[in-house]
Design a protein around this motif. Structure first.
Motif, mmCIF file in Angstrom:
data_model
loop_
_atom_site.group_PDB
_atom_site.id
_atom_site.type_symbol
_atom_site.label_atom_id
_atom_site.label_comp_id
_atom_site.label_asym_id
_atom_site.label_seq_id
_atom_site.Cartn_x
_atom_site.Cartn_y
_atom_site.Cartn_z
ATOM 1 N N CYS A 37 0.811 -1.213 0.000
ATOM 2 C CA CYS A 37 0.000 0.000 0.000
ATOM 3 C C CYS A 37 0.847 1.267 0.000
ATOM 4 C CB CYS A 37 -0.940 -0.001 1.197
ATOM 5 S SG CYS A 37 -2.060 -1.428 1.206
ATOM 6 N N ALA A 38 1.985 1.255 0.684
ATOM 7 C CA ALA A 38 2.856 2.428 0.729
ATOM 8 C C ALA A 38 3.610 2.635 -0.580
ATOM 9 C CB ALA A 38 3.850 2.296 1.879
ATOM 10 N N CYS A 39 3.562 1.639 -1.445
ATOM 11 C CA CYS A 39 4.267 1.700 -2.734
ATOM 12 C C CYS A 39 3.287 1.612 -3.898
ATOM 13 C CB CYS A 39 5.283 0.569 -2.833
ATOM 14 S SG CYS A 39 6.533 0.607 -1.558
ATOM 15 N N ALA A 40 2.092 2.128 -3.701
ATOM 16 C CA ALA A 40 1.037 2.007 -4.705
ATOM 17 C C ALA A 40 1.336 2.875 -5.922
ATOM 18 C CB ALA A 40 -0.292 2.423 -4.080
ATOM 19 N N PRO A 41 0.820 2.486 -7.084
ATOM 20 C CA PRO A 41 0.121 1.240 -7.379
ATOM 21 C C PRO A 41 1.104 0.072 -7.510
ATOM 22 C CG PRO A 41 0.169 2.628 -9.342
ATOM 23 C CD PRO A 41 0.820 3.401 -8.221
ATOM 24 N N ALA A 42 0.583 -1.120 -7.235
ATOM 25 C CA ALA A 42 1.433 -2.303 -7.160
ATOM 26 C C ALA A 42 0.930 -3.409 -8.070
ATOM 27 C CB ALA A 42 1.492 -2.800 -5.718
ATOM 28 N N ALA A 43 1.854 -4.313 -8.382
ATOM 29 C CA ALA A 43 1.523 -5.476 -9.198
ATOM 30 C C ALA A 43 2.429 -6.634 -8.790
ATOM 31 C CB ALA A 43 1.716 -5.173 -10.680
ATOM 32 N N MET A 44 2.060 -7.806 -9.254
ATOM 33 C CA MET A 44 2.886 -8.981 -9.067
ATOM 34 C C MET A 44 2.998 -9.666 -10.428
ATOM 35 S SD MET A 44 2.270 -12.381 -6.714
ATOM 36 C CE MET A 44 2.446 -11.548 -5.159
ATOM 37 N N LEU A 45 4.209 -9.877 -10.870
ATOM 38 C CA LEU A 45 4.456 -10.594 -12.118
ATOM 39 C C LEU A 45 5.213 -11.857 -11.771
ATOM 40 C CD1 LEU A 45 4.317 -10.747 -15.218
ATOM 41 C CD2 LEU A 45 6.479 -9.474 -15.271
ATOM 42 N N ASP A 46 4.596 -12.989 -12.065
ATOM 43 C CA ASP A 46 5.222 -14.289 -11.773
ATOM 44 C C ASP A 46 5.736 -14.354 -10.337
ATOM 45 O OD1 ASP A 46 4.671 -14.916 -14.375
ATOM 46 O OD2 ASP A 46 6.716 -14.645 -15.082
ATOM 47 N N ASN A 47 4.899 -13.958 -9.400
ATOM 48 C CA ASN A 47 5.188 -14.011 -7.968
ATOM 49 C C ASN A 47 6.273 -13.036 -7.515
ATOM 50 O OD1 ASN A 47 3.231 -16.039 -7.449
ATOM 51 N ND2 ASN A 47 4.637 -17.540 -8.329
ATOM 52 N N GLU A 48 6.649 -12.075 -8.350
ATOM 53 C CA GLU A 48 7.600 -11.035 -7.975
ATOM 54 C C GLU A 48 6.853 -9.714 -7.858
ATOM 55 O OE1 GLU A 48 11.386 -8.850 -10.000
ATOM 56 O OE2 GLU A 48 11.318 -11.032 -10.134
ATOM 57 N N LEU A 49 6.957 -9.084 -6.681
ATOM 58 C CA LEU A 49 6.234 -7.841 -6.418
ATOM 59 C C LEU A 49 6.918 -6.640 -7.061
ATOM 60 C CD1 LEU A 49 5.454 -8.466 -2.653
ATOM 61 C CD2 LEU A 49 3.803 -8.444 -4.529
ATOM 62 N N HIS A 50 6.096 -5.687 -7.510
ATOM 63 C CA HIS A 50 6.578 -4.435 -8.103
ATOM 64 C C HIS A 50 5.705 -3.307 -7.574
ATOM 65 C CE1 HIS A 50 9.065 -6.568 -11.067
ATOM 66 N NE2 HIS A 50 8.098 -7.461 -11.032
ATOM 67 N N GLY A 51 6.325 -2.258 -7.095
ATOM 68 C CA GLY A 51 5.589 -1.129 -6.553
ATOM 69 C C GLY A 51 5.935 0.168 -7.245
ATOM 70 N N ARG A 52 5.148 1.203 -6.911
ATOM 71 C CA ARG A 52 5.297 2.550 -7.478
ATOM 72 C C ARG A 52 5.295 2.493 -9.006
ATOM 73 N NH1 ARG A 52 8.751 2.964 -2.841
ATOM 74 N NH2 ARG A 52 7.783 4.383 -1.339
ATOM 75 N N LEU A 53 4.340 1.748 -9.529
ATOM 76 C CA LEU A 53 4.279 1.538 -10.974
ATOM 77 C C LEU A 53 3.737 2.745 -11.712
ATOM 78 C CD1 LEU A 53 2.877 -2.096 -11.097
ATOM 79 C CD2 LEU A 53 5.220 -1.354 -11.468
ATOM 80 N N ASP A 54 4.242 2.913 -12.897
ATOM 81 C CA ASP A 54 3.666 3.846 -13.852
ATOM 82 C C ASP A 54 3.603 3.103 -15.185
ATOM 83 O OD1 ASP A 54 6.257 3.899 -14.960
ATOM 84 O OD2 ASP A 54 6.733 5.816 -14.058
ATOM 85 N N GLN A 55 3.092 3.761 -16.205
ATOM 86 C CA GLN A 55 2.920 3.079 -17.489
ATOM 87 C C GLN A 55 4.254 2.616 -18.069
ATOM 88 O OE1 GLN A 55 0.449 5.397 -20.115
ATOM 89 N NE2 GLN A 55 -1.302 5.279 -18.744
ATOM 90 N N ASP A 56 5.299 3.419 -17.948
ATOM 91 C CA ASP A 56 6.600 3.017 -18.489
ATOM 92 C C ASP A 56 7.142 1.774 -17.792
ATOM 93 O OD1 ASP A 56 6.613 5.121 -20.307
ATOM 94 O OD2 ASP A 56 7.759 6.449 -18.983
ATOM 95 N N HIS A 57 7.002 1.721 -16.470
ATOM 96 C CA HIS A 57 7.485 0.562 -15.705
ATOM 97 C C HIS A 57 6.704 -0.693 -16.104
ATOM 98 C CE1 HIS A 57 8.711 -1.099 -11.474
ATOM 99 N NE2 HIS A 57 9.006 -1.925 -12.442
ATOM 100 N N VAL A 58 5.392 -0.570 -16.214
ATOM 101 C CA VAL A 58 4.574 -1.709 -16.618
ATOM 102 C C VAL A 58 4.931 -2.157 -18.035
ATOM 103 C CG1 VAL A 58 2.220 -2.461 -17.187
ATOM 104 C CG2 VAL A 58 2.669 -1.272 -15.038
ATOM 105 N N ASP A 59 5.148 -1.209 -18.932
ATOM 106 C CA ASP A 59 5.534 -1.558 -20.299
ATOM 107 C C ASP A 59 6.854 -2.327 -20.304
ATOM 108 O OD1 ASP A 59 3.260 -0.332 -21.251
ATOM 109 O OD2 ASP A 59 4.312 1.461 -22.000
ATOM 110 N N THR A 60 7.786 -1.913 -19.481
ATOM 111 C CA THR A 60 9.079 -2.609 -19.379
ATOM 112 C C THR A 60 8.861 -4.038 -18.865
ATOM 113 O OG1 THR A 60 10.260 -0.540 -19.015
ATOM 114 C CG2 THR A 60 11.377 -2.560 -18.332
ATOM 115 N N LEU A 61 8.024 -4.178 -17.844
ATOM 116 C CA LEU A 61 7.733 -5.514 -17.313
ATOM 117 C C LEU A 61 7.118 -6.403 -18.406
ATOM 118 C CD1 LEU A 61 6.154 -4.741 -13.822
ATOM 119 C CD2 LEU A 61 8.403 -5.735 -14.287
ATOM 120 N N LEU A 62 6.168 -5.864 -19.128
ATOM 121 C CA LEU A 62 5.491 -6.648 -20.174
ATOM 122 C C LEU A 62 6.442 -7.005 -21.306
ATOM 123 C CD1 LEU A 62 2.025 -4.886 -20.232
ATOM 124 C CD2 LEU A 62 2.611 -7.108 -19.224
ATOM 125 N N GLU A 63 7.340 -6.092 -21.656
ATOM 126 C CA GLU A 63 8.324 -6.393 -22.698
ATOM 127 C C GLU A 63 9.245 -7.524 -22.269
ATOM 128 O OE1 GLU A 63 10.231 -2.651 -23.559
ATOM 129 O OE2 GLU A 63 8.338 -1.787 -24.296
#
Length: 159
Positions: free
Chosen positions: A130-156
């Motif tokens: 919650c302190a690092c919102a917005p957050a996601a988990m990709l393949d059981n690895e947590l990621h916080g303080r996401l923005d569109q660029d970070h998510v795009d990098t994860l998806l790539e």
């Protein structure tokens, strides 16, 4: 980035062994469903009548349990699973806009898998970041303080 291991194809014999392992314990349905999903990556439709017969319940009851619990899947997931937090703290920090971006980029809705089978998109309600919102988990690895660029990098990284 770790890749989720592909699960084995459905086997009625392996499913029957899993069912037999738990069938006599009280409240056997959930442990059986968890083990089936661990074995196959999802709960195959073929096990519903097997499980109903073994536990002396209706097929509708088995379907009801599978559909009630969001972690049980009735279809194989993608090679990678991206879970986006939908809880209030993440929503307050832009998770809805981020989710719209991801759904558009992947061309799937919640619980959907990309055409190439690479990514399944799942909503979750709190990853504990919650302190690092917005957050996601990709393949059981947590990621916080996401923005569109970070998510795009994860998806790539998993395309």
């Amino acid at each position: 980035m770790s890749q989720i291991m592909a699960k084995d194809a459905f086997s009625a014999e392996r499913a029957a062994r899993i069912i037999d392992t738990h069938r006599d314990q009280e409240g056997a349905m959930l442990p059986i469903l968890h083990d089936l999903q661990a074995e196959f990556g999802y709960v195959p439709e073929e096990v519903v009548p097997m499980l109903a017969d073994a536990l002396n319940v209706s097929r509708a009851e088995v379907h009801g349990v599978i559909s009630f619990y969001h972690d049980f899947k009735n279809h194989p997931p993608g090679r990678h699973v991206l879970k986006l937090c939908r809880a209030e703290a993440c929503q307050a920090m832009g998770a809805d806009t981020l989710a719209d971006h991801v759904r558009e980029k992947l061309r799937v809705d919640w619980h959907g898998t990309t055409v190439n089978g690479s990514v399944t998109l799942e909503p979750v309600f709190c990853l504990g970041l919650c302190a690092c919102a917005p957050a996601a988990m990709l393949d059981n690895e947590l990621h916080g303080r996401l923005d569109q660029d970070h998510v795009d990098t994860l998806l790539e990284s998993v395309a």
